[in-house]
Scaffold this motif. Structure first.
Motif, PDB file in Angstrom:
ATOM      1  N   GLY A 133       0.815  -1.218   0.000  1.00 55.26           N
ATOM      2  CA  GLY A 133       0.000   0.000   0.000  1.00 55.26           C
ATOM      3  C   GLY A 133       0.841   1.256   0.000  1.00 55.26           C
ATOM      4  O   GLY A 133       0.545   2.222  -0.719  1.00 55.26           O
ATOM      5  N   TRP A 187     -10.627   6.104  -6.230  1.00 50.96           N
ATOM      6  CA  TRP A 187     -10.328   4.668  -6.139  1.00 50.96           C
ATOM      7  C   TRP A 187      -9.067   4.430  -5.309  1.00 50.96           C
ATOM      8  O   TRP A 187      -9.014   3.483  -4.517  1.00 50.96           O
ATOM      9  CB  TRP A 187     -10.162   4.070  -7.532  1.00 50.96           C
ATOM     10  CG  TRP A 187      -8.917   4.554  -8.253  1.00 50.96           C
ATOM     11  CD1 TRP A 187      -8.807   5.648  -9.065  1.00 50.96           C
ATOM     12  CD2 TRP A 187      -7.612   3.954  -8.203  1.00 50.96           C
ATOM     13  NE1 TRP A 187      -7.520   5.788  -9.524  1.00 50.96           N
ATOM     14  CE2 TRP A 187      -6.760   4.756  -9.019  1.00 50.96           C
ATOM     15  CE3 TRP A 187      -7.081   2.839  -7.560  1.00 50.96           C
ATOM     16  CZ2 TRP A 187      -5.416   4.463  -9.199  1.00 50.96           C
ATOM     17  CZ3 TRP A 187      -5.733   2.545  -7.740  1.00 50.96           C
ATOM     18  CH2 TRP A 187      -4.912   3.345  -8.551  1.00 50.96           C
ATOM     19  N   THR A 189      -8.517   2.608  -1.717  1.00 57.70           N
ATOM     20  CA  THR A 189      -7.508   1.540  -1.649  1.00 57.70           C
ATOM     21  C   THR A 189      -6.523   1.792  -0.510  1.00 57.70           C
ATOM     22  O   THR A 189      -6.157   0.878   0.241  1.00 57.70           O
ATOM     23  CB  THR A 189      -6.752   1.432  -2.982  1.00 57.70           C
ATOM     24  OG1 THR A 189      -7.685   1.167  -4.035  1.00 57.70           O
ATOM     25  CG2 THR A 189      -5.708   0.317  -2.927  1.00 57.70           C
TER      26      THR A 189
END
Length: 503
Positions: free
Chosen positions: A219, A338, A342
């Motif tokens: 991430g 998005w 995420t």
């Protein structure tokens, strides 16, 4: 034994090494990469996902990258000293145990009591930040918590209730709360959940933690690799915003003093590696793997911190980064919904590893204090079913749940750092003292340029303590005073060293 002699009595390094080889309190189940994952898990978390943006908005502007660098240099000096100790004394307890070997019992108690609070408060801070990202995900799915359950009370709201409780009224009366926030339910719930996970089995938690750390690093890399294409260098000017002082509160922000203040706060985000040393007795090859894991975890984390802080302040103006989900907010502001979602998902998954690392550390330090007789032995009973220190773990879980539920993140984060910085000063000083006292010891890892590295670690730690607000000192002194009362009322008489002296 005289009173002063009791304060400085200590175990020899050889005695601790022998005990580490014969003790069977824990099962040895952790390898190098699981230990490194605990370290990375302890370091990378709220620092990237919350504090980087908040400190950019409040104190340092784009120079928050310098704040991380300052904190990282000081932390690296201490990490090198920790690595030498970890190779020498592979016993649970981390800085507490190292202090016991070099400085004596009272200094060790102070370090242990200090770190017990600091690790528990780190869990609370991280749980609050975790809650912010969970709510981003819930909101994106159309689920909204009641206002009272979204956040903790503000400082003003808490003062109002204390005023009502103690019946204080008149001209100095505080107005009633202007919002409905009362208790951060999600932050409290995750604290309890991690405590239960750590109670069940260490290796289950470690495997879960390794998976979570991998997701978190992916991430963070996504933030950097996507964000770099949206950087507007105009957002970096001025890199160090000019100093401003609030006319009402008199509190200053920005300027180089703000960079130092930012470093003092984000230091909370660059220690963490010391948590893996508390799991020494659960390591398969502690004298070999602990030093490596300490240095690996800090090196990986610092590269990621610097990259994210530059990307974050490059894609949006620093003044817009003050929220509890600042990284998601930054990408939302440039239309990447998005990626915002995420990142929130990665933060929700990844930040749990910080909770795991610090709660594990707090429970092991509590266990070590009790095993040495400085706290009641009831806390040093390992669960016969799970092989974990279940009692201190569950108590810490309840304590951190209450703190995370009731207190705002800024109030808790400031108190965390002063204790850890104090422990770093002691560790750096102790490694130099041990080099003088015991140059003959076989060291699996030697702190390079120790007479430069250790004093530099002390200097950085002192400077960062100086940057903390005064109220932090007051709270720290109060906690230390409580610790002194407990030691002189109980610990000094029930210490295992005292019992050995009688026999």
């Amino acid at each position: 034994m005289g009173f002063f002699s009791k304060l400085v009595r200590h175990k020899t390094v050889e005695q601790l090494q022998a005990e580490a080889g014969t003790r069977g309190d824990f099962r040895r189940v952790l390898g190098l990469w699981q230990l490194t994952a605990i370290g990375i898990g302890g370091i990378i978390g709220v620092g990237i996902f919350v504090l980087a943006g908040q400190q950019a908005a409040m104190n340092a502007g784009p120079a928050v990258a310098i704040s991380f660098l300052i904190a990282g240099v000081g932390s690296a000096c201490a990490a090198l000293c920790y690595a030498e100790f970890a190779g020498l004394i592979p016993v649970t307890g981390s800085a507490y145990t190292y202090g016991y070997a070099v400085l004596g019992e009272f200094a060790a108690w102070i370090i242990g009591w200090d770190l017990l609070l600091e690790y528990a408060l780190v869990v609370a801070v991280v749980a609050i930040g975790w809650s912010g990202y969970v709510q981003v995900l819930l909101n994106s799915a159309g689920v909204h918590l009641p206002e009272w359950a979204q956040q903790s009370m503000s400082a003003q709201t808490m003062q109002y209730y204390l005023q009502q409780l103690f019946g204080l009224h008149g001209t100095n009366a505080i107005a009633g709360p202007s919002d409905g926030h009362r208790f951060n339910v999600i932050a409290a719930a995750v604290s309890l959940a991690v405590a239960v996970l750590l109670t069940v089995r260490t290796e289950w938690g470690a495997r879960f933690n390794t998976l979570v750390v991998a997701i978190k690093v992916i991430g963070v890399l996504l933030v950097v690799l996507v964000g770099v294409f949206y950087i507007d260098t105009a957002n970096w000017h001025p890199f160090v915003p000019p100093r401003v002082v609030d006319a009402v509160t008199g509190i200053g922000h920005f300027g180089w003093q703000g960079v130092l203040t930012g470093a003092s706060v984000v230091f909370f985000a660059v220690f963490g590696y010391d948590t893996l040393t508390t799991a020494a007795e659960e390591s398969k090859h502690p004298q070999r793997d602990l030093p490596r894991a300490v240095l690996l975890s800090l090196a990986i984390a610092m590269v990621l911190y610097l990259a994210v802080s530059l990307v974050l302040t490059g894609i949006t103006h620093y003044s817009k980064l003050g929220g509890e989900a600042s990284v998601s907010d930054a990408f939302e502001s440039i239309g990447l919904h998005w990626l915002s979602v995420t990142i929130a998902a990665a933060a929700v998954i990844g930040v749990t590893s910080v909770l795991f690392a610090f709660m594990l550390g707090a429970a092991r330090i509590w266990f070590a204090l009790a095993r040495d007789g400085l706290l009641p032995g009831w806390f040093a009973k390992v669960s016969p079913r799970f092989g974990t220190p279940a009692r201190p773990t569950l108590i810490i879980g309840v304590f951190t749940a209450l703190v995370a539920g009731l207190l705002p993140i800024g109030e808790v984060a400031e108190l965390v750092n002063i204790g850890t910085l104090s422990a770093f000063i002691i560790i750096c000083a102790s490694i130099m003292l041990l080099r003088v006292r015991r140059p003959d010891l076989q060291r699996n890892f030697r702190t390079p340029a120790v007479w430069f590295t250790a004093p530099l670690g002390i200097l950085f730690s002192v400077a960062l303590i100086y940057g903390l607000p005064w109220i932090t000192y007051e709270r720290f002194i109060l906690w230390m005073a409580i610790g002194c009362v407990i030691y002189f009322a109980y610990g000094i008489r029930h210490s295992r060293m005292e019992q050995g002296g009688r026999t």
